[in-house]
Design a protein around this motif. Structure first.
Motif, PDB file in Angstrom:
ATOM      1  N   TYR A 401       0.818  -1.213   0.000  1.00 20.84           N
ATOM      2  CA  TYR A 401       0.000   0.000   0.000  1.00 20.84           C
ATOM      3  C   TYR A 401       0.852   1.263   0.000  1.00 20.84           C
ATOM      4  O   TYR A 401       0.497   2.260  -0.621  1.00 20.84           O
ATOM      5  N   PHE A 402       1.985   1.214   0.694  1.00 21.67           N
ATOM      6  CA  PHE A 402       2.845   2.391   0.760  1.00 21.67           C
ATOM      7  C   PHE A 402       3.982   2.334  -0.262  1.00 21.67           C
ATOM      8  O   PHE A 402       4.833   3.228  -0.292  1.00 21.67           O
ATOM      9  N   ASN A 403       3.985   1.303  -1.088  1.00 23.11           N
ATOM     10  CA  ASN A 403       4.922   1.187  -2.215  1.00 23.11           C
ATOM     11  C   ASN A 403       6.380   1.368  -1.774  1.00 23.11           C
ATOM     12  O   ASN A 403       7.137   2.143  -2.351  1.00 23.11           O
ATOM     13  N   LEU A 404       6.785   0.605  -0.767  1.00 21.98           N
ATOM     14  CA  LEU A 404       8.146   0.657  -0.257  1.00 21.98           C
ATOM     15  C   LEU A 404       8.919  -0.588  -0.675  1.00 21.98           C
ATOM     16  O   LEU A 404       8.327  -1.630  -0.962  1.00 21.98           O
ATOM     17  N   SER A 405      10.238  -0.480  -0.671  1.00 22.72           N
ATOM     18  CA  SER A 405      11.067  -1.670  -0.883  1.00 22.72           C
ATOM     19  C   SER A 405      11.030  -2.510   0.388  1.00 22.72           C
ATOM     20  O   SER A 405      10.620  -2.039   1.462  1.00 22.72           O
ATOM     21  N   ILE A 406      11.478  -3.766   0.281  1.00 22.07           N
ATOM     22  CA  ILE A 406      11.527  -4.628   1.465  1.00 22.07           C
ATOM     23  C   ILE A 406      12.447  -4.018   2.526  1.00 22.07           C
ATOM     24  O   ILE A 406      12.127  -4.001   3.722  1.00 22.07           O
ATOM     25  N   LYS A 407      13.584  -3.492   2.074  1.00 28.41           N
ATOM     26  CA  LYS A 407      14.537  -2.875   3.002  1.00 28.41           C
ATOM     27  C   LYS A 407      13.898  -1.714   3.758  1.00 28.41           C
ATOM     28  O   LYS A 407      14.015  -1.612   4.988  1.00 28.41           O
ATOM     29  N   ASP A 408      13.212  -0.839   3.030  1.00 29.13           N
ATOM     30  CA  ASP A 408      12.598   0.324   3.674  1.00 29.13           C
ATOM     31  C   ASP A 408      11.407  -0.075   4.547  1.00 29.13           C
ATOM     32  O   ASP A 408      11.111   0.579   5.551  1.00 29.13           O
ATOM     33  N   THR A 409      10.706  -1.140   4.172  1.00 25.03           N
ATOM     34  CA  THR A 409       9.597  -1.617   4.996  1.00 25.03           C
ATOM     35  C   THR A 409      10.121  -2.121   6.333  1.00 25.03           C
ATOM     36  O   THR A 409       9.515  -1.880   7.385  1.00 25.03           O
ATOM     37  N   ILE A 410      11.242  -2.817   6.319  1.00 29.45           N
ATOM     38  CA  ILE A 410      11.864  -3.289   7.560  1.00 29.45           C
ATOM     39  C   ILE A 410      12.308  -2.108   8.421  1.00 29.45           C
ATOM     40  O   ILE A 410      12.116  -2.093   9.642  1.00 29.45           O
ATOM     41  N   LYS A 411      12.873  -1.070   7.777  1.00 24.10           N
ATOM     42  CA  LYS A 411      13.390   0.090   8.515  1.00 24.10           C
ATOM     43  C   LYS A 411      12.273   0.975   9.066  1.00 24.10           C
ATOM     44  O   LYS A 411      12.517   1.814   9.945  1.00 24.10           O
ATOM     45  N   THR A 412      11.060   0.799   8.571  1.00 23.10           N
ATOM     46  CA  THR A 412       9.941   1.632   9.035  1.00 23.10           C
ATOM     47  C   THR A 412       8.928   0.790   9.806  1.00 23.10           C
ATOM     48  O   THR A 412       8.815   0.888  11.020  1.00 23.10           O
ATOM     49  N   TRP A 413       8.225  -0.072   9.096  1.00 20.19           N
ATOM     50  CA  TRP A 413       7.171  -0.890   9.690  1.00 20.19           C
ATOM     51  C   TRP A 413       7.706  -1.840  10.769  1.00 20.19           C
ATOM     52  O   TRP A 413       7.189  -1.881  11.888  1.00 20.19           O
ATOM     53  N   SER A 414       8.745  -2.607  10.427  1.00 19.28           N
ATOM     54  CA  SER A 414       9.263  -3.610  11.367  1.00 19.28           C
ATOM     55  C   SER A 414       9.821  -2.953  12.631  1.00 19.28           C
ATOM     56  O   SER A 414       9.647  -3.467  13.738  1.00 19.28           O
ATOM     57  N   VAL A 415      10.497  -1.827  12.451  1.00 24.89           N
ATOM     58  CA  VAL A 415      11.046  -1.104  13.599  1.00 24.89           C
ATOM     59  C   VAL A 415       9.906  -0.560  14.464  1.00 24.89           C
ATOM     60  O   VAL A 415       9.959  -0.625  15.699  1.00 24.89           O
ATOM     61  N   MET A 416       8.864  -0.034  13.822  1.00 24.80           N
ATOM     62  CA  MET A 416       7.714   0.481  14.572  1.00 24.80           C
ATOM     63  C   MET A 416       7.084  -0.612  15.418  1.00 24.80           C
ATOM     64  O   MET A 416       6.790  -0.412  16.607  1.00 24.80           O
ATOM     65  N   GLU A 417       6.877  -1.808  14.853  1.00 25.29           N
ATOM     66  CA  GLU A 417       6.294  -2.920  15.586  1.00 25.29           C
ATOM     67  C   GLU A 417       7.195  -3.351  16.749  1.00 25.29           C
ATOM     68  O   GLU A 417       6.709  -3.711  17.825  1.00 25.29           O
ATOM     69  N   THR A 418       8.501  -3.311  16.535  1.00 25.08           N
ATOM     70  CA  THR A 418       9.441  -3.688  17.594  1.00 25.08           C
ATOM     71  C   THR A 418       9.393  -2.693  18.745  1.00 25.08           C
ATOM     72  O   THR A 418       9.437  -3.087  19.921  1.00 25.08           O
TER      73      THR A 418
END
Length: 435
Positions: A401-418
């Motif tokens: 939905y936010f059209n991010l790369s896997i790397k950027d998704t980890i740096k944003t979404w995954s970090v937020m969840e952590t």
């Protein structure tokens, strides 16, 4: 040997769900049967355990989750969620916009299941970002972090509600404690972390964000929208307090049942967000039917987890593990968080991680003195949110939905969840010092 068998059972569950991509409910049942055989249970006993596990787990929960799904559908379809968001944006202004969006996400997230809430708020996030010219993730992360916190911490969401019932925790108290630790978790993972994401400027396909636009004159008022969205919180917290002071009141006992609170909230929503807005009973009933269909998959997963939990219990495996874990010099709250976190990393699903963890830990928790089951619910819930990555559907939902790369998704979404997960654990440990 029982610990080794449990390890292999969970490993096999991870392989079936994450790599073979087999349906989660079927995977749970297969693993439950296999573990029953491996621990020496007889075939009739295995069947009985699976039936008891599914029935005992779903019990009241099928009503809570079913009514919750219906309530969320009405909040979304009526425009109440949109009304709440617009009002909070006007109150907080652009300077404090992130805090307003975090609060809106939290209020909307109480009645809405995570995926439904995500689909509802993402178009709102996009519209707000476009109108204010602010970076998309700067606007979006506060709202989505609040949705995630509600999903992991607060009944009547499926995982915390199911864990609370398994541990015989008071649902009202769990909700109160959950709201307390939600405040710092949302603040840090949402507005504060969101400020560091201004450099991300994804290009979004506008066709993805089609939402039913309800004119303001046809939306319910702000007061009605807030009343309906927060009614489950009012009823669960109110009954949690009042039943202590009126232990013999049959009416208070009835209202104190979580499913009754959800039913009252739903009936109120049917009138205020449906019939009062001009919809017929037939139209409202159709929406409720669609909502319950959407919750069927969640109910099956919870039932499957209940089957595996009962096999662990009836085979004596849970008791053995509980006895062994009692010898560990580790805070049970940290242990619960850790086991749920490891399962989350392996399986991906927060619901599966939480319910599997409680099946392993139940005997230990029940024998612990001084550990409130409500805090254990929140500890496991926090652990089940740790580091969402490639095996989690929420990860891909956010990425696409936010059209991010896997790397950027980890740096944003995954970090937020952590951040949500770690701050949640810290909040539980601090709360444990005072309650």
């Amino acid at each position: 040997m029982p610990i080794l068998l449990t390890f292999f059972a969970i490993l096999a569950l991870v392989l079936l769900v994450a790599f073979v991509k087999l349906d989660t409910f079927i995977s749970f049942i297969l693993i439950a049967i296999a573990l029953g055989f491996a621990t020496g249970m007889e075939i009739p006993a295995i069947g009985k355990s699976i039936q008891t596990g599914i029935g005992g787990t779903l019990g009241d929960l099928i009503l809570i989750i079913g009514f919750g799904a219906m309530l969320g559908k009405l909040v979304a379809e009526s425009g109440a969620a949109q009304r709440i968001t617009d009002a909070l944006i006007n109150v907080f202004g652009e300077k404090y916009l992130q805090w307003g969006l975090a609060l809106a996400g939290f209020i909307i997230g109480i009645p809405l299941f995570y995926n439904a809430g995500f689909i509802i708020v993402v178009p709102l996030i996009f519209t707000i970002a476009a109108s204010t010219k602010l970076p998309l993730l700067y606007v979006g992360i506060p709202m989505l972090s609040a949705l995630s916190v509600a999903h992991g911490f607060l009944p009547p969401h499926p995982s915390p509600a199911a864990i609370a019932l398994q541990l015989k925790a008071d649902v009202g108290q769990t909700l109160i404690y959950g709201i307390i630790i939600s405040i710092p978790a949302i603040a840090i993972a949402g507005p504060i972390f969101g400020r560091t994401l201004k450099k991300y400027k994804p290009q979004i396909d506008g066709n993805l964000f089609v939402i039913k636009d309800i004119p303001k004159e046809k939306q319910p008022t702000l007061g009605i929208s807030l009343l309906v969205a927060l009614m489950p919180v009012f009823l669960l917290t109110f009954s949690s307090f009042t039943k202590k002071y009126f232990p013999d009141s049959q009416l208070i006992k009835l209202v104190s049942e979580p499913y009754i609170g959800m039913l009252i909230s739903l009936l109120l929503a049917m009138y205020l967000l449906g019939i009062r807005q001009g919809d017929s009973i037939k139209t409202v009933s159709k929406q409720l039917e669609e909502a319950f269909k959407s919750s069927a998959g969640i109910l099956l997963i919870i039932g499957g987890a209940g089957a595996l939990k009962q096999i662990l219990k009836d085979s004596g495996t849970s008791d053995y593990i509980g006895q062994q874990l009692q010898g560990l010099d580790i805070n049970p709250l940290i242990l619960g968080w850790t086991i749920a976190a490891v399962l989350r990393l392996c399986v991906g699903s927060a619901t599966v991680a939480g319910l599997t963890a409680v099946g392993i830990l139940a005997p230990l928790i029940q024998n612990q003195v001084g550990i409130k089951p409500e805090l254990m619910v929140l500890s496991i819930g926090a652990g089940s949110l740790l580091f969402s990555h490639l095996n989690d559907g929420g990860f891909w939902l956010f990425k696409e939905y936010f059209n991010l790369s896997i790397k950027d998704t980890i740096k944003t979404w995954s970090v937020m969840e952590t951040i949500v997960s770690v701050v949640g654990l810290i909040g539980v440990l601090i709360l444990n010092l005072f309650v």
